[in-house]
Design a protein around this motif. Structure first.
Motif, short mmCIF file in Angstrom:
data_model
loop_
_atom_site.label_atom_id
_atom_site.label_comp_id
_atom_site.label_asym_id
_atom_site.label_seq_id
_atom_site.Cartn_x
_atom_site.Cartn_y
_atom_site.Cartn_z
N UNK A 41 3.73 1.72 12.88
CA UNK A 41 3.45 3.10 13.29
C UNK A 41 2.11 3.21 14.00
N UNK A 87 8.29 -1.69 9.74
CA UNK A 87 8.34 -0.62 8.74
C UNK A 87 7.55 0.59 9.24
N UNK A 88 8.06 1.78 8.94
CA UNK A 88 7.33 3.00 9.31
C UNK A 88 6.09 3.13 8.43
N UNK A 89 5.13 3.84 8.98
CA UNK A 89 3.79 4.08 8.40
C UNK A 89 3.72 3.85 6.89
N UNK A 90 2.83 2.95 6.48
CA UNK A 90 2.66 2.63 5.06
C UNK A 90 1.61 3.51 4.38
N UNK A 91 1.04 4.45 5.11
CA UNK A 91 0.10 5.39 4.48
C UNK A 91 -1.22 4.75 4.11
N UNK A 92 -1.68 3.83 4.94
CA UNK A 92 -2.98 3.21 4.69
C UNK A 92 -3.69 3.00 6.02
N UNK A 93 -3.61 4.07 6.86
CA UNK A 93 -3.97 4.00 8.28
C UNK A 93 -5.44 3.73 8.52
#
Lengths: 159, 428
Positions: A82, A119-125
Motif C-alpha cells: 500500500x 498484502x494491503x496496508x499493515x497499519x504500520x506506515x
C-alpha cells in the motif's frame, strides 16, 4: 478429514452465536491452523458443521485475502504494497524477495518453505516498508534485513 | 485521579513509553473504570447521551458523524427491540493509517470501558470488537483485558452490582478493506460476504441480525470514558476547533520523523508536518499530502496552514478522514502513487455494484498505460469521467467515491505530471 479436535473447536465457536454461520471465518482459520489452506473437502466439512451450503461458505472464503483456497508454503510472507510502503521502497524490497526466493508474487518456493503474497496496508506506515511472515511483523525493511529474516525462518524446523 | 499528561492527552497520555500494555491494575491506577462506577450509580442513559452530545465528539473513523446524534437514533424504552448491539470497528485498513493499533496495543481497557459506557447509553446487551487479522499483538492483549474485566465484574451479568448486563467478545477478521464499511462489517460479523447494505434502514435501527446496532471506530470509543470522567466542558476545552477533543494525527512518507501524536483537534497541517514529523528528509521537497488516509483529496503547499478539523479540511477541499497523512515528495511519481492507490481500491472493491467493480480496474489500467508509455490523447478526460461516474451518489457505498478523491485532486494539482505522459499527437 478434519480432526475430532478441530471439529470440536469449530462447534465451540459456533455455540458463541445464535446463528452458527457467524463463526464461519473463525472456523476457516481453525482449518488453516492445522492444514495451512482450505481444500474443497475441508470446506464441505465445515459447511456441514455450520449448517451452510458449501457454495455459501465458499463465497465467504474467497472474499477474504487471508483465507487460502490454494496450498501455501510453510511460511506465508505478506508484503505490504500500500501507499506508504510503496513510497518508502516497496518495489525494491519486492524485487529482492523475488530474487532471493526465486518466485513471483503468488507463488511458493520449490522447497515449500515460503509463499510470497502482496498484502494491503499493515497499519504500520511510520515504519515501512513492512511485511508479515506468518504472525510476525517486520518493519523498516531493507535488503539486508530481509536476508537476515529469511535466514531465520529457513532455519526454523517445521513445527 | 487521572495524571497530568492524560488530562491533556486522554487517549495516549497514559501509554507506556516502552510499548508494554496497561493491565487492569495499571489502568485503574490512572483513573480507569472510575467513570463506569460513577455512571452506573449516578447517571441514566439519557444523562450520558447528553454529556456525549455536549462534548461535540465526532466519529474518528473517517466519516465524522456526531457521536451523540448517532446514538440518539437507537430505539429506547421498554418497547425497543432486543437484543441491541454495540460494535467497535477495529478493522483499521485505510492505507496510511496506523492510529487504532496504538490504542489497541497500548491500552485496551480504555476501549473496553468506553464500550461498556456506550453500550449502557443505548442499553445494548452484547458487543463485539471487530479486529483486523494483522493486529496479532492487539488481539492477544484484548483477549487478556477482556478476561481481566470479566473477573473484576466490569463485564457480564449485573455489572458492579447494578441491574445492567453486557457481554463483550473479540471477532478477528481475515483481511478485507470492505469490512471497515459499517454495513459491510455487519454482514461480515454475520458470517456473510462483507458487501454493503442498502440504507435506510440504518444500523442504529436495523443492524446486526436486524437489531439496533451502533458501529463506532476505536478512537471514538476511547474518548468516552475520559469525557464522562472529566466532563463535556473539559473535553471542549482540549480542542482548537468547534468540535471537541484531541485527535490522533500521524505522518508517513519521506519525512524525517514519521509517527503518530495526540494533539488538540484543529492543529494545523504545518505544525504536524514541521514540528512533529520534523519536515522533509534531506534532499526531498514537499509536493502534497493526503490529509486523512488513501481516500482523501490531496492538499498542497497553499493549504499547509489549514487546521486539521472536520470543517477546515472540508473547506480546503478534502476530508479529515482518519487524520493520518501520507506525504508526497518531489522524488516520488505522482501518477505512480495514484496508480498504487487505485489498484488498492480496485482490489478491495467487493464487486457488488457495477461502477466500482468495473470502473476502478479501468481507472488503474489507464494510469498504468500512462506509466508504461501507452498514454493516449483523451486519457485525462477519461480519468475525469471516472471521477464523475464513481462520484458520490452513483455507487452503493463510499469506497469508490473515496477512491476518486486522490485521483480528482491529483488531476487538479499535478496535471502537468499526467500531461507529460501523453504523447503529442502531431500527426493528427
Amino acid at each position: 478429514m478434519l480432526t475430532e479436535q478441530e471439529r470440536e473447536r469449530i462447534r465451540a465457536e459456533a455455540a458463541h452465536y445464535d446463528y452458527p454461520q457467524a463463526a464461519c471465518v473463525e472456523a476457516l482459520k481453525i482449518v488453516q491452523e492445522g492444514h495451512r489452506w482450505v481444500s474443497d473437502e475441508h470446506l464441505k466439512e465445515v459447511a456441514g458443521l455450520l449448517d451452510m451450503s458449501p457454495a455459501a461458505l465458499d463465497s465467504v472464503a474467497t472474499f477474504y485475502n487471508l483465507i487460502f483456497r490454494k496450498p501455501v508454503g510453510e511460511n506465508v510472507i505478506l508484503l505490504c504494497d500500500s501507499v506508504s510502503c510503496w513510497i518508502l521502497g516497496y518495489e525494491d524490497i519486492c524485487a529482492h524477495l523475488k530474487t532471493r526466493l526465486g518466485v513471483e508474487l503468488g507463488e511458493t518456493t520449490a522447497d515449500g518453505k515460503f509463499t510470497l503474497l502482496p498484502m494491503a496496508c499493515l497499519g504500520t506506515c511510520d515504519r515501512g516498508p513492512a511485511m508479515m511472515v506468518g504472525s510476525d511483523l517486520h518493519r523498516n525493511l531493507d535488503n539486508e534485513k530481509v536476508d537476515e529474516i529469511l535466514g531465520r525462518y529457513r532455519q526454523t524446523p517445521e513445527a | 485521579m487521572a495524571n497530568g499528561s492524560s488530562m491533556d492527552k486522554p487517549l495516549t497520555g497514559d501509554l507506556r513509553s516502552d510499548g508494554a500494555v496497561l493491565d487492569l491494575a495499571a489502568y485503574e491506577k490512572v483513573g480507569g473504570y472510575e467513570a463506569l462506577r460513577r455512571v452506573l450509580k449516578e447517571m441514566t442513559p439519557a444523562d450520558v447521551l447528553k454529556e456525549i452530545t455536549d462534548s461535540r465528539l465526532r466519529g474518528r473513523g473517517g466519516a465524522g458523524f456526531p457521536t451523540g446524534q448517532k446514538w440518539s437514533f437507537v430505539p429506547m424504552g421498554e418497547n425497543a427491540p432486543t437484543p441491541k448491539y454495540l460494535v467497535a470497528n477495529a478493522d483499521e485498513m485505510e492505507p496510511g493509517t496506523f492510529k487504532d493499533r496504538m490504542l489497541l496495543e497500548g491500552n485496551p481497557h480504555l476501549l473496553i470501558e468506553g464500550m461498556i459506557l456506550a453500550a449502557y447509553t443505548i442499553q445494548a446487551t452484547d458487543g463485539y470488537i471487530f479486529l483486523r487479522w494483522a493486529y496479532k499483538l492487539a488481539a492477544e492483549r484484548i483477549v487478556r483485558a477482556l478476561a481481566e474485566a470479566r473477573d473484576k465484574g466490569y463485564l457480564g451479568k449485573n455489572i458492579l452490582g447494578s441491574d445492567y448486563s453486557f457481554e463483550l467478545d473479540l471477532h478477528t477478521s481475515a483481511g478485507r478493506y470492505m469490512c471497515g464499511e459499517e454495513t459491510g462489517l455487519l454482514n461480515a460479523l454475520e458470517g456473510k460476504r462483507a458487501n454493503p447494505r442498502a440504507k435506510p434502514p440504518f444500523p442504529q435501527v436495523s443492524g446486526l441480525w436486524g437489531k439496533p446496532t451502533i458501529v463506532q471506530n476505536v478512537e471514538t470509543l476511547c474518548n468516552i470514558a475520559p469525557i464522562l470522567r472529566n466532563g463535556a466542558q473539559w473535553y471542549l476545552g482540549l480542542s482548537r476547533s468547534e468540535d471537541g477533543g484531541t485527535k490522533l494525527y500521524g505522518v508517513s512518507g519521506k519525512v524525517k520523523r514519521p509517527g503518530a501524536w495526540e494533539l488538540p483537534l484543529g492543529t494545523t497541517i504545518r505544525e504536524i508536518l514541521e514540528r512533529r514529523a520534523r519536515g522533509m528528509r534531506d534532499g526531498h521537497r514537499f509536493r502534497g499530502v493526503l490529509p486523512g488516509g488513501a481516500s482523501t483529496d490531496f492538499l498542497v503547499e497553499e493549504h499547509l496552514d489549514t487546521k486539521m478539523d472536520y470543517g477546515s479540511v472540508q473547506a480546503a477541499g478534502s476530508r479529515l478522514g482518519t487524520g493520518l497523512m501520507v506525504v508526497l515528495d518531489d522524488k516520488t511519481s505522482v501518477v505512480g502513487m495514484v496508480l498504487n492507490l487505485e489498484r488498492f481500491f480496485a482490489q478491495e472493491s467487493c464487486g457488488w455494484c457495477t461502477p466500482c467493480r468495473d470502473g476502478l480496474p479501468w481507472t488503474a489500467r489507464i494510469l498504468q498505460g500512462l506509466l508504461e508509455g501507452r498514454g493516449r490523447p483523451g486519457d485525462l478526460e477519461r480519468l475525469e469521467m471516472q471521477t464523475r461516474m464513481m462520484g458520490p451518489g452513483n455507487t452503493f457505498c463510499a469506497l469508490a467515491p473515496g477512491a476518486m478523491e486522490p485521483l480528482q485532486s491529483a488531476l487538479k494539482y499535478f496535471r502537468e505530471d499526467f500531461e507529460k505522459l501523453i504523447p503529442k499527437n502531431d500527426a493528427a
